[in-house]
Write an enzyme that holds these catalytic residues in place. Sequence first.
Site, PDB file in Angstrom:
ATOM      1  CG  ASP A   1      32.547  -9.248 -99.340  1.00 25.63           C
ATOM      2  OD1 ASP A   1      33.192  -8.200 -99.508  1.00 25.63           O
ATOM      3  OD2 ASP A   1      32.973 -10.375 -99.692  1.00 25.63           O
TER       4      ASP A   1
ATOM      5  CE  LYS B   1      36.798  -9.746-100.869  1.00 25.39           C
ATOM      6  NZ  LYS B   1      36.155  -8.564-100.329  1.00 25.39           N
TER       7      LYS B   1
ATOM      8  CE  LYS C   1      39.062  -8.952-107.436  1.00 21.24           C
ATOM      9  NZ  LYS C   1      37.875  -8.914-106.611  1.00 21.24           N
TER      10      LYS C   1
ATOM     11  CE  LYS D   1      32.694 -10.521-102.419  1.00 25.32           C
ATOM     12  NZ  LYS D   1      33.162  -9.314-103.066  1.00 25.32           N
TER      13      LYS D   1
HETATM   14  P1  NAI Z   1      41.984  -0.565 -98.309  1.00 20.48           P
HETATM   15  O1  NAI Z   1      42.912  -1.539 -97.683  1.00 20.48           O
HETATM   16  O2  NAI Z   1      42.518   0.405 -99.295  1.00 20.48           O
HETATM   17  O3  NAI Z   1      41.263   0.287 -97.170  1.00 20.48           O
HETATM   18  C1  NAI Z   1      40.960  -0.218 -95.917  1.00 20.48           C
HETATM   19  C2  NAI Z   1      41.298   0.832 -94.870  1.00 20.48           C
HETATM   20  O4  NAI Z   1      40.868   0.362 -93.613  1.00 20.48           O
HETATM   21  C3  NAI Z   1      42.783   1.116 -94.754  1.00 20.48           C
HETATM   22  O5  NAI Z   1      43.020   2.504 -94.903  1.00 20.48           O
HETATM   23  C4  NAI Z   1      43.134   0.643 -93.347  1.00 20.48           C
HETATM   24  O6  NAI Z   1      44.117   1.432 -92.746  1.00 20.48           O
HETATM   25  C5  NAI Z   1      41.791   0.770 -92.654  1.00 20.48           C
HETATM   26  N1  NAI Z   1      41.561  -0.049 -91.458  1.00 20.48           N
HETATM   27  C6  NAI Z   1      41.907  -1.335 -91.191  1.00 20.48           C
HETATM   28  N2  NAI Z   1      41.451  -1.715 -89.988  1.00 20.48           N
HETATM   29  C7  NAI Z   1      40.772  -0.656 -89.481  1.00 20.48           C
HETATM   30  C8  NAI Z   1      40.043  -0.431 -88.297  1.00 20.48           C
HETATM   31  N3  NAI Z   1      39.949  -1.364 -87.362  1.00 20.48           N
HETATM   32  N4  NAI Z   1      39.465   0.758 -88.116  1.00 20.48           N
HETATM   33  C9  NAI Z   1      39.551   1.735 -89.067  1.00 20.48           C
HETATM   34  N5  NAI Z   1      40.237   1.582 -90.199  1.00 20.48           N
HETATM   35  C10 NAI Z   1      40.833   0.403 -90.408  1.00 20.48           C
HETATM   36  O7  NAI Z   1      40.807  -1.440 -98.920  1.00 20.48           O
HETATM   37  P2  NAI Z   1      39.654  -1.051 -99.974  1.00 20.48           P
HETATM   38  O8  NAI Z   1      40.107  -1.429-101.314  1.00 20.48           O
HETATM   39  O9  NAI Z   1      39.209   0.329 -99.725  1.00 20.48           O
HETATM   40  O10 NAI Z   1      38.525  -2.087 -99.539  1.00 20.48           O
HETATM   41  C11 NAI Z   1      37.922  -1.948 -98.272  1.00 20.48           C
HETATM   42  C12 NAI Z   1      37.176  -3.196 -97.864  1.00 20.48           C
HETATM   43  O11 NAI Z   1      36.107  -3.395 -98.758  1.00 20.48           O
HETATM   44  C13 NAI Z   1      38.009  -4.478 -97.881  1.00 20.48           C
HETATM   45  O12 NAI Z   1      37.720  -5.260 -96.765  1.00 20.48           O
HETATM   46  C14 NAI Z   1      37.550  -5.178 -99.104  1.00 20.48           C
HETATM   47  O13 NAI Z   1      37.644  -6.579 -99.002  1.00 20.48           O
HETATM   48  C15 NAI Z   1      36.097  -4.747 -99.152  1.00 20.48           C
HETATM   49  N6  NAI Z   1      35.579  -4.882-100.504  1.00 20.48           N
HETATM   50  C16 NAI Z   1      36.088  -4.116-101.527  1.00 20.48           C
HETATM   51  C17 NAI Z   1      35.623  -4.293-102.808  1.00 20.48           C
HETATM   52  C18 NAI Z   1      36.152  -3.472-103.913  1.00 20.48           C
HETATM   53  O14 NAI Z   1      36.977  -2.602-103.720  1.00 20.48           O
HETATM   54  N7  NAI Z   1      35.676  -3.671-105.129  1.00 20.48           N
HETATM   55  C19 NAI Z   1      34.593  -5.289-103.105  1.00 20.48           C
HETATM   56  C20 NAI Z   1      34.150  -6.026-101.963  1.00 20.48           C
HETATM   57  C21 NAI Z   1      34.612  -5.794-100.722  1.00 20.48           C
END
Ligand code: NAI
Length: 517
Positions: free
Chosen positions: A311, A360, A401, A473
């Site tokens: 994370d 989370k 956020k 995290k």
């Molecule tokens: P997002 O939802 O925009 O991107 C995630 C992507 O993963 C989406 O395009 C989705 O289609 C894809 N996806 C889902 N399951 C999949 C799989 N099995 N195989 C391939 N692709 C898959 O999310 P974002 O904002 O980019 O964040 C990504 C991750 O990072 C989340 O889990 C979030 O909790 C974690 N995270 C983000 C932080 C931040 O943005 N500041 C901080 C801590 C963690």
Amino acid sequence: PTASASAPKPLFKVNSDLVEYTDSHILSKYAYSNTIVNKQADGSLVVEPVEQVYHFKTDRVVPRVGLMMVGWGGNNGTTLTASILAHKHDLTWRTKSGEHKANYFGSVTQASTVRLGVTPEGEDIYVPLSKMLPMVDPTDLVISGWDISGKNLGDSMNRAQVLEYDLQRQVYDEMSKMTPLPSIYYPDFIAANQSDRADNLIPGDDKRKHADLIRKDIQEFKAANNLDKVVVVWTANTERYAELIPGVNDTADNFLKAVAESHDEVAPSSIFALACIEEGVPFINGSPQNTFVPGLIELAERERAFIGGDDFKSGQTKFKSAIVDFLVNAGIKPVAITSYNHLGNNDGKNLSSHKQFRSKEISKSTVVDDMVAANDILYKPGEHPDHTVVIKYVPSVGDSKRALDEYECDIFMGGRQSISIYNICEDSFLASPLIIDLVVLGELLTRIQYKTGEMTKFSSFHSVMSLLSYMLKAPMVSPNTPVVNALGRQRSAIENIMRACVGLAPNNEMGLEHKIW
Ligand code: NAI
């Protein structure tokens, strides 16, 4: 290494009998001082200073590295890709506040410095952290990845609504030619509300075959781009926790059997991790779920493959791991930490589902444990501040956020102090530089070897890359190792291990030269 790989010219050379620079390596001999405390039956402590000699060997040749992101089409994946293109092409873009240029702010490796030492006149000399040892330049990373959404990266970047339009416009053509590889989708692991974007899937339900296909993707990407190394980062949706079941994911062999039988409790992220472990490619989990079930950790150790997680520690938690460290070390007692978050991006949408939120919540809640346990003047054994985490999905704020934290503290003579923090930021601008750091440091760790007195051969560090804790995290550590969450301690570890690799003593802040007559 390919013909393109070379040893960059170092910014500084250490002039010491304990350090040797060859064309291929930096060799250092380092006396590691530690303090061993023996608890006596009567409660007294007997303390012994000990010293152990370590030999470090760092490969000076910076390889050509590929980064593969799982969830490439998401907000983080597209923001990072666009930012690297902006660096590659030296782009500028205009907003109402003027002209902007690409930077790596928020990346500890690219935008922070280390105090190297002092001049004979007493002036502190700082150097970029990225110059302490030979490291990959993020602008040189070759990028690819997988996503269950088949949108090209240009359209995914538009969908993310993170970058300024004038920059999106300039990178759109190049990004629209990038399309994520089909991915593994086991619908039960992420929120049901994600199903409408799942149109780019590896068919079938044979989990062993899925892992083999991911391995093939990695091999093909490496060959097609003439890469020496690949690092894989999970920046896909947060999954629910996998249930830990004896006989299924408790040992390496049971886990492999469960994969062969396509057991329901094997998550997509664990399949990616398995593929990477089998390929000898570092895998880092940027989401909170328990991708690394005990069986997978055992497998990584057996294969001597590098893993890291969990994370990304970007906003609220990073702040928490700094401020609680400060408060407790200042002798101030936080009695309640109450955190509210709302966000409107796809991550927030996924987290609006209970099981994914729960992953989370767990990841966010352990972050102060080590700091509280370290001070038994403030906290009785087992005592802990109230710690609450709320996350709400508010679509209209998008990627920007909001995190509201209240720290309620007991202070002097029965007094109370309430500290309230309101943090607003595009989430992906915080997370993307962390992905860079995880890749740069993760790759570096594959090039450092150590040897102590009894060892006949150099060995790599432990499979679990706990040095990456600063960016994570809920840091994973090797078995029987205490977890360190305190941000300052995590950063010191990075800095001082790098110093040891070039034969320098840790930065100790004593400044004795300024305190004597
Ligand atoms: P997002 O939802 O925009 O991107 C995630 C992507 O993963 C989406 O395009 C989705 O289609 C894809 N996806 C889902 N399951 C999949 C799989 N099995 N195989 C391939 N692709 C898959 O999310 P974002 O904002 O980019 O964040 C990504 C991750 O990072 C989340 O889990 C979030 O909790 C974690 N995270 C983000 C932080 C931040 O943005 N500041 C901080 C801590 C963690």
